[in-house]
Design a protein around this motif. Structure first.
Motif, PDB file in Angstrom:
ATOM      1  N   TYR A 140      51.367  25.224  40.268  1.00  0.00           N
ATOM      2  CA  TYR A 140      51.514  23.788  40.006  1.00  0.00           C
ATOM      3  C   TYR A 140      51.134  22.957  41.226  1.00  0.00           C
ATOM      4  N   ASN A 196      47.751  22.294  39.853  1.00  0.00           N
ATOM      5  CA  ASN A 196      48.361  21.883  38.585  1.00  0.00           C
ATOM      6  C   ASN A 196      47.770  22.639  37.396  1.00  0.00           C
ATOM      7  N   SER A 220      53.521  28.082  33.630  1.00  0.00           N
ATOM      8  CA  SER A 220      53.020  26.711  33.767  1.00  0.00           C
ATOM      9  C   SER A 220      52.506  26.184  32.426  1.00  0.00           C
TER      10      SER A 220
END
Length: 525
Positions: free
Chosen positions: A454, A458, A478
């Motif tokens: 992340y 991201n 994620s």
């Protein structure tokens, strides 16, 4: 002089409760107080599962600590309680959510969905009187209080107006029994509260078709009525301006005959629909398949490469011929001492295609798009994770090598075994025996290593056509974050919970198989 009271029974003297009992009584009193508060809160919120669990834990604690028989449980009870609260309950609640449609547009009950639907297209009722208004608060929830026919009426968004006392005048109530009056100064100084007051709708009665009390200036209020009408008997909402009838469905939506759906629904049980959707919806299955393959590759490489690198450095710096070993060891473990999220952010800037130092100093200023190309992004984030984790394996392998029996290595050397043969037949097997449980736990950690993924990119770059903003470097954890909508976008907690259950099962199976296989390594001892 006061003589302490004593009683004798069968030759024993009792001098009253000791300090230990009094301390235990005080602690258990505090635990019972908090437990009863939690039980009442669960009852008011109608959270029956939480209420039942709280009652069971509280009763069990009282039985265990106020009896003399359950001595082992006195020590096990705190750990069991924390296990129940922070592990079993969370897993059970996640499993429950996985079988619902809980998410954006489906976050409440049907009653709340009806109120939201009726709130659309509201207009002031013709001839509705204007009531002097007082903004009130109860348990952190804002409400309205008005004076009507000599009585004070108060309510909130979830609590229709009800009589709470007699009015002393015709103006806005100055005191409202059971409620705290919000002062004008507090309201003026808080823009968020002002907006909440303007958006607030307080039902006039239990019948949503009677309208709601609303205000524009927080000083006066009127009754507003929606163009929508609700019929509880037929479970329909009718738009009186168009005549469109929206019917309640088993999927928690109000749908018209021509397929129109009202934006707000409610939470219902959907069975295995979320699990089926993960495998049958092409728009969902294909991106998640890529994410799953990358997750396994990421977890394996994030353990194998740092372990091999750490073992190599451990062997090198365990050699007495290396000068300054203590200083070099300290330098090599520095990445492990630096916070992972900060390292990921720093490397994100270093890998920037335009001004990053990686391109500038190592590739002659070439414009290499490390963060925009899927494969380069995977290589970059894997490099960052190796940089962060190899010092851990370096320390572990150093300790394992120093604990190796020197006589075994000497005997192998006398028998003519070279360094390569010693490494392959003695050092590596014995190190693996000592580190195998750590490697398995590291695999499970890497499988769910959300921080580096992340913070570095991201999960990007985005997979074309993928829902929920899934990216090429996203791993399953994620992806769950993206699907849950925590970082923005449409939230689908039911689907995210279903995927969480599958991840838990996969990691559990792999860990169980790996632990069974580690027993074979003990044959080398």
């Amino acid at each position: 002089m006061t003589v302490p009271q004593t009683s004798q029974s069968h030759g024993r003297t009792w001098n009253g409760p000791g300090w230990g009992f009094l301390v235990k009584l005080a602690i258990m009193g505090a635990i019972n107080a908090f437990g009863i508060m939690g039980i009442f809160a669960a009852f008011q919120a109608e959270s029956w599962l939480i209420l039942a669990a709280a009652v069971i834990v509280l009763v069990a604690a009282d039985i265990v600590y106020f009896t003399k028989r359950a001595l082992p449980l006195k020590y096990l009870m705190p750990g069991l309680a924390f296990l129940l609260v922070f592990q079993v309950f969370i897993f059970a609640y996640t499993a429950y959510i996985a079988f619902t449609n809980y998410g954006a547009g489906h976050v409440g009950s049907q009653e709340q969905a009806v109120q939201a639907a009726l709130g659309q297209g509201e207009r002031r009722v013709d001839g509705s009187p204007t009531y002097p208004l007082t903004v009130v608060e109860q348990n952190g929830e804002l409400g309205f209080a008005i004076t009507d026919d000599g009585q004070i009426k108060a309510g909130s968004a979830d609590q229709p107006l009800e009589v709470v006392g007699d009015a002393t005048g015709s103006g806005a109530p100055q005191e409202v029994p059971g409620w705290n009056v919000v002062s004008r100064n507090a309201l003026i100084g808080d823009p968020a509260m002002q907006q909440a007051v303007v958006d607030l709708r307080v039902p006039v009665s239990d019948d949503p078709n009677d309208g709601s009390l609303r205000t524009r200036d927080a000083t006066s209020a009127s009754i507003y009525l929606s163009t929508m009408t609700w019929d509880a008997d037929t479970q329909t909402i009718t738009d009186t301006t168009t005549g469109t009838v929206y019917r309640a469905t088993a999927m928690g939506n109000f749908v018209s005959d021509d397929g129109q759906t009202l934006p707000t629904g409610w939470t219902v049980n959907v069975g295995f629909d979320n699990f089926v959707r993960l495998f049958t919806d092409p728009a969902m299955f294909q991106p998640l398949a890529l994410v799953t393959l990358w997750t396994f590759a990421w977890a394996l490489l994030s353990v194998a490469i740092p372990f091999a690198l750490g073992l190599l450095f451990a062997i090198i710096f365990n050699d007495e011929r290396v000068k300054g070993r203590k200083v070099l060891r300290t330098l090599f473990i520095l990445p492990y001492a630096f916070p992972a999220f900060m390292s990921a952010l720093l490397f994100r800037g270093m890998f920037n295609a335009e001004f990053g130092v990686i391109n500038e100093f190592f590739f002659g200023g070439a414009n290499i798009d490390w963060l925009g190309d899927p494969w380069l992004a995977r290589v970059a984030v894997l490099f960052v994770n190796v940089w962060l984790t190899y010092p851990y394996y370096f320390l572990v392998c150093t300790g394992a090598i120093q604990a190796l029996p020197s006589d075994a290595l000497e005997a192998a050397s006398i028998d003519g075994a070279g360094r390569t043969r010693q490494l392959r037949s003695i050092i590596l097997p014995l190190v693996l025996v000592a580190t195998a449980p750590l490697l398995i736990s590291s695999f499970a950690f890497s499988f769910n290593n959300f921080t580096v993924i992340y913070m570095f990119n991201n999960g990007g770059p985005a997979i074309p056509g993928a829902p929920y903003a899934l990216g090429a470097t996203d791993i399953l954890i994620s992806a769950i974050w993206d699907i849950s909508g925590v970082s923005g976008g449409k939230a689908d907690y039911g689907l995210a919970s279903a995927l969480s259950i599958l991840v838990f099962i996969v990691v559990g199976i792999i860990s169980a198989i790996a632990f069974r296989q580690t027993k074979k390594l003990e044959e080398y001892q």
